[in-house]
Design a protein around this motif. Structure first.
Motif, PDB file in Angstrom:
ATOM      1  N   LEU A 213       0.956  -1.052   0.172  1.00 14.38           N
ATOM      2  CA  LEU A 213       0.016  -0.036   0.007  1.00 14.38           C
ATOM      3  C   LEU A 213       0.747   1.345   0.011  1.00 14.38           C
ATOM      4  CD1 LEU A 213      -2.879   1.422   0.547  1.00 14.38           C
ATOM      5  CD2 LEU A 213      -2.534   1.159   3.037  1.00 14.38           C
ATOM      6  N   ILE A 214       2.008   1.338   0.941  1.00 12.88           N
ATOM      7  CA  ILE A 214       3.143   2.315   0.913  1.00 12.88           C
ATOM      8  C   ILE A 214       4.084   1.954  -0.098  1.00 12.88           C
ATOM      9  CG2 ILE A 214       4.433   3.503   2.297  1.00 12.88           C
ATOM     10  CD1 ILE A 214       1.415   4.177   2.714  1.00 12.88           C
ATOM     11  N   ASP A 215       4.043   2.226  -1.374  1.00 15.38           N
ATOM     12  CA  ASP A 215       4.953   1.973  -2.642  1.00 15.38           C
ATOM     13  C   ASP A 215       5.902   3.182  -2.889  1.00 15.38           C
ATOM     14  OD1 ASP A 215       3.233   3.435  -3.760  1.00 15.38           O
ATOM     15  OD2 ASP A 215       2.445   1.534  -5.296  1.00 15.38           O
ATOM     16  N   ALA A 216       6.428   3.134  -4.022  1.00 16.30           N
ATOM     17  CA  ALA A 216       7.284   4.194  -4.150  1.00 16.30           C
ATOM     18  C   ALA A 216       6.746   5.403  -4.674  1.00 16.30           C
ATOM     19  CB  ALA A 216       8.434   3.766  -5.435  1.00 16.30           C
ATOM     20  N   GLN A 217       5.255   5.197  -5.164  1.00 17.24           N
ATOM     21  CA  GLN A 217       4.708   6.206  -5.672  1.00 17.24           C
ATOM     22  C   GLN A 217       3.721   7.143  -4.437  1.00 17.24           C
ATOM     23  OE1 GLN A 217       1.885   4.112  -8.299  1.00 17.24           O
ATOM     24  NE2 GLN A 217       2.679   5.432 -10.128  1.00 17.24           N
ATOM     25  N   ALA A 218       3.518   6.114  -3.372  1.00 21.42           N
ATOM     26  CA  ALA A 218       2.959   6.731  -2.070  1.00 21.42           C
ATOM     27  C   ALA A 218       3.992   7.695  -1.472  1.00 21.42           C
ATOM     28  CB  ALA A 218       2.436   5.559  -1.075  1.00 21.42           C
ATOM     29  N   LEU A 219       5.048   6.974  -1.406  1.00 19.99           N
ATOM     30  CA  LEU A 219       6.075   7.917  -0.712  1.00 19.99           C
ATOM     31  C   LEU A 219       6.597   9.125  -1.498  1.00 19.99           C
ATOM     32  CD1 LEU A 219       8.418   4.512   0.219  1.00 19.99           C
ATOM     33  CD2 LEU A 219       7.540   5.998   1.810  1.00 19.99           C
ATOM     34  N   ALA A 220       6.454   9.049  -2.790  1.00 22.15           N
ATOM     35  CA  ALA A 220       6.879  10.234  -3.452  1.00 22.15           C
ATOM     36  C   ALA A 220       6.005  11.307  -3.231  1.00 22.15           C
ATOM     37  CB  ALA A 220       7.018   9.989  -4.804  1.00 22.15           C
ATOM     38  N   ARG A 221       4.427  10.860  -2.670  1.00 17.27           N
ATOM     39  CA  ARG A 221       3.456  11.812  -2.527  1.00 17.27           C
ATOM     40  C   ARG A 221       3.696  12.646  -1.188  1.00 17.27           C
ATOM     41  NH1 ARG A 221      -2.188  10.488  -5.719  1.00 17.27           N
ATOM     42  NH2 ARG A 221      -2.201  12.687  -5.321  1.00 17.27           N
ATOM     43  N   MET A 222       4.318  12.180  -0.346  1.00 22.75           N
ATOM     44  CA  MET A 222       4.455  12.439   1.151  1.00 22.75           C
ATOM     45  C   MET A 222       5.215  13.853   1.153  1.00 22.75           C
ATOM     46  SD  MET A 222       5.000   8.859   3.195  1.00 22.75           S
ATOM     47  CE  MET A 222       3.991   7.564   2.899  1.00 22.75           C
ATOM     48  N   LYS A 223       5.000  14.548   2.093  1.00 22.73           N
ATOM     49  CA  LYS A 223       5.784  15.699   2.396  1.00 22.73           C
ATOM     50  C   LYS A 223       7.157  15.595   2.613  1.00 22.73           C
ATOM     51  CE  LYS A 223       3.653  18.979   5.240  1.00 22.73           C
ATOM     52  NZ  LYS A 223       2.952  19.225   6.439  1.00 22.73           N
ATOM     53  N   PRO A 224       8.190  16.328   2.290  1.00 21.74           N
ATOM     54  CA  PRO A 224       9.374  16.161   2.455  1.00 21.74           C
ATOM     55  C   PRO A 224       9.706  16.121   3.999  1.00 21.74           C
ATOM     56  CG  PRO A 224       9.395  17.551   0.674  1.00 21.74           C
ATOM     57  CD  PRO A 224       7.955  17.467   1.088  1.00 21.74           C
ATOM     58  N   GLY A 225      10.362  15.322   4.496  1.00 27.24           N
ATOM     59  CA  GLY A 225      10.680  15.118   5.891  1.00 27.24           C
ATOM     60  C   GLY A 225       9.674  14.439   6.999  1.00 27.24           C
ATOM     61  N   ALA A 226       8.820  13.683   6.037  1.00 27.05           N
ATOM     62  CA  ALA A 226       7.405  13.051   6.675  1.00 27.05           C
ATOM     63  C   ALA A 226       8.163  11.617   7.534  1.00 27.05           C
ATOM     64  CB  ALA A 226       6.466  12.489   5.879  1.00 27.05           C
ATOM     65  N   ILE A 227       7.441  11.179   8.316  1.00 25.71           N
ATOM     66  CA  ILE A 227       7.670  10.201   9.278  1.00 25.71           C
ATOM     67  C   ILE A 227       6.579   9.081   8.972  1.00 25.71           C
ATOM     68  CG2 ILE A 227       8.036   9.085  11.603  1.00 25.71           C
ATOM     69  CD1 ILE A 227       8.752  12.032  12.312  1.00 25.71           C
ATOM     70  N   VAL A 228       7.217   7.941   8.803  1.00 26.54           N
ATOM     71  CA  VAL A 228       6.092   6.787   8.189  1.00 26.54           C
ATOM     72  C   VAL A 228       6.274   5.578   9.516  1.00 26.54           C
ATOM     73  CG1 VAL A 228       5.734   4.618   6.989  1.00 26.54           C
ATOM     74  CG2 VAL A 228       6.271   6.995   5.946  1.00 26.54           C
ATOM     75  N   ILE A 229       5.189   5.105   9.927  1.00 25.58           N
ATOM     76  CA  ILE A 229       5.109   4.105  11.313  1.00 25.58           C
ATOM     77  C   ILE A 229       4.211   2.923  10.624  1.00 25.58           C
ATOM     78  CG2 ILE A 229       4.376   3.771  13.366  1.00 25.58           C
ATOM     79  CD1 ILE A 229       5.223   6.670  13.984  1.00 25.58           C
ATOM     80  N   ASN A 230       4.745   1.805  11.054  1.00 25.79           N
ATOM     81  CA  ASN A 230       3.840   0.508  10.815  1.00 25.79           C
ATOM     82  C   ASN A 230       3.785  -0.362  11.929  1.00 25.79           C
ATOM     83  OD1 ASN A 230       2.455  -1.627   9.808  1.00 25.79           O
ATOM     84  ND2 ASN A 230       4.245  -2.321   8.367  1.00 25.79           N
ATOM     85  N   THR A 231       2.838  -0.162  12.783  1.00 26.60           N
ATOM     86  CA  THR A 231       2.633  -1.093  13.846  1.00 26.60           C
ATOM     87  C   THR A 231       1.518  -2.250  13.459  1.00 26.60           C
ATOM     88  OG1 THR A 231       1.066   0.383  14.990  1.00 26.60           O
ATOM     89  CG2 THR A 231       3.427   0.273  15.464  1.00 26.60           C
ATOM     90  N   ALA A 232       1.322  -2.247  12.051  1.00 29.16           N
ATOM     91  CA  ALA A 232       0.193  -3.429  11.629  1.00 29.16           C
ATOM     92  C   ALA A 232       0.607  -4.477  11.169  1.00 29.16           C
ATOM     93  CB  ALA A 232      -0.715  -2.356  10.461  1.00 29.16           C
ATOM     94  N   ARG A 233       1.029  -4.831   9.921  1.00 32.09           N
ATOM     95  CA  ARG A 233       1.588  -5.834   9.670  1.00 32.09           C
ATOM     96  C   ARG A 233       2.427  -5.694   8.481  1.00 32.09           C
ATOM     97  NH1 ARG A 233      -0.407  -8.693  12.927  1.00 32.09           N
ATOM     98  NH2 ARG A 233      -1.947 -10.186  12.784  1.00 32.09           N
TER      99      ARG A 233
END
Length: 312
Positions: A213-233
């Motif tokens: 779900l969070i792939d290269a395209q999704a990451l490219a859309r995020m704000k510069p300097g964003a933080i990503v957290i995964n406590t799911a799967r």
């Protein structure tokens, strides 16, 4: 003798009234002999012909495993996620599948909040530098100043939202299955969340449709300097794309408690701005006790409902 399997790597049977009732009803518990997550072959071997019930962990309960368990009547997941269970195969075999969605929710939510604070204030990196003899004057960020984007607003996501609101953060979410959100939370499109959030946290079950779900395209859309957290799967994030985003400076930090392959041995271990933990989201003492009690109660009630055990 009929048996029931407890496949989680640790489980307190002695202080669990439902387990004791199962034993009193003539069922013998069979524990995980490996002290770790079972492989598909190990799970199949453990679910022998006399096994009628299972308190399951996160081992792969594939169609092959389920079809080989000829007398299995109930699978009770000790946890929330059901992605490791082939639900269609279980249904075709007439096997009831249950889980404990409420029990671990607070523990996972609190770990998520801990990740947010650690990433924003760079706690882990500062700790390492002080231990190495340095005295860094690192400037972090306030949680109160962030827009928190939650992908999924279920049992865990709702708790994370409340915790973040207590810190006076702005909270937005993307969950197409939620009709009504709590006060102060906006349910937005995925595109808007990716583009607006300073911190993005995943709280959705895994399914093949949500793979990477969070792939290269999704990451490219995020704000510069964003933080990503995964406590799911694991599998919700493309780990190679995450590595590239960290290499390129697109993200300021990330925190992962779940991975596609566990135990994780990959290259992300080398990144100082990435916080890693070993799938311990639910492993708070109080939450674990509640999970085990509910899982055993679900198994007992499931076997009662099938008529295998008669209710006293």
């Amino acid at each position: 003798m009929n048996t029931f399997v407890i496949s989680t790597s640790s489980f307190d049977t002695g202080n669990n009234a439902a387990v004791q009732r199962l034993i009193s009803a003539g069922l013998q518990p069979v524990m995980n002999p490996y002290g770790r997550r079972l492989t598909e072959d190990e799970a199949a071997a453990l679910l022998k012909n006399d096994v009628v019930g299972m308190i399951a962990g996160v081992e792969p309960l594939t169609a092959r495993v389920i079809q080989s368990a000829k007398n299995l009547k109930v699978i009770s997941r000790c946890g929330t996620g059901m992605d490791n269970v082939d639900l269609a195969a279980a249904k075709s075999q007439g096997i009831t599948v249950l889980n404990t969605p409420e029990a671990p929710a607070q523990a996972v939510a609190e770990l998520t909040l801990g990740f947010m604070l650690a990433a924003l204030r760079r706690i882990c990196a500062t700790d390492r530098e002080v231990r190495a003899g340095d005295w860094p004057r690192t400037q972090g960020g306030l949680l109160a100043a962030q827009t928190i984007g939650l992908i999924g607003l279920g049992h865990i996501g709702r708790r994370v939202a409340r915790l973040c609101q207590a810190f006076e953060a702005t909270v937005i979410t993307h969950d197409p299955y939620v009709k009504q959100v709590q006060p102060g939370v906006a349910n937005v499109s995925m595109a808007q969340l990716l583009e607006s959030a300073d911190v993005i946290s995943l709280h959705t079950p895994y399914s093949p449709d949500l793979h990477h779900l969070i792939d290269a395209q999704a990451l490219a859309r995020m704000k510069p300097g964003a933080i990503v957290i995964n406590t799911a799967r694991g599998g919700l994030i493309d780990e190679d794309a995450l590595k590239d985003a960290l290499d390129g400076g697109r993200l300021s930090a990330a925190a992962l408690d779940a991975f596609e392959q566990e135990p994780y041995q990959g290259p992300l271990r080398q990144y100082g701005n990435l916080i890693l933990s070993s799938h311990v989201g639910s492993l708070a003492r109080e939450a674990r006790q509640r999970m085990e009690l509910e899982a055993a109660e679900n198994l007992l009630n499931g076997l009662i409902n099938t008529g295998f055990i008669h209710d006293a």
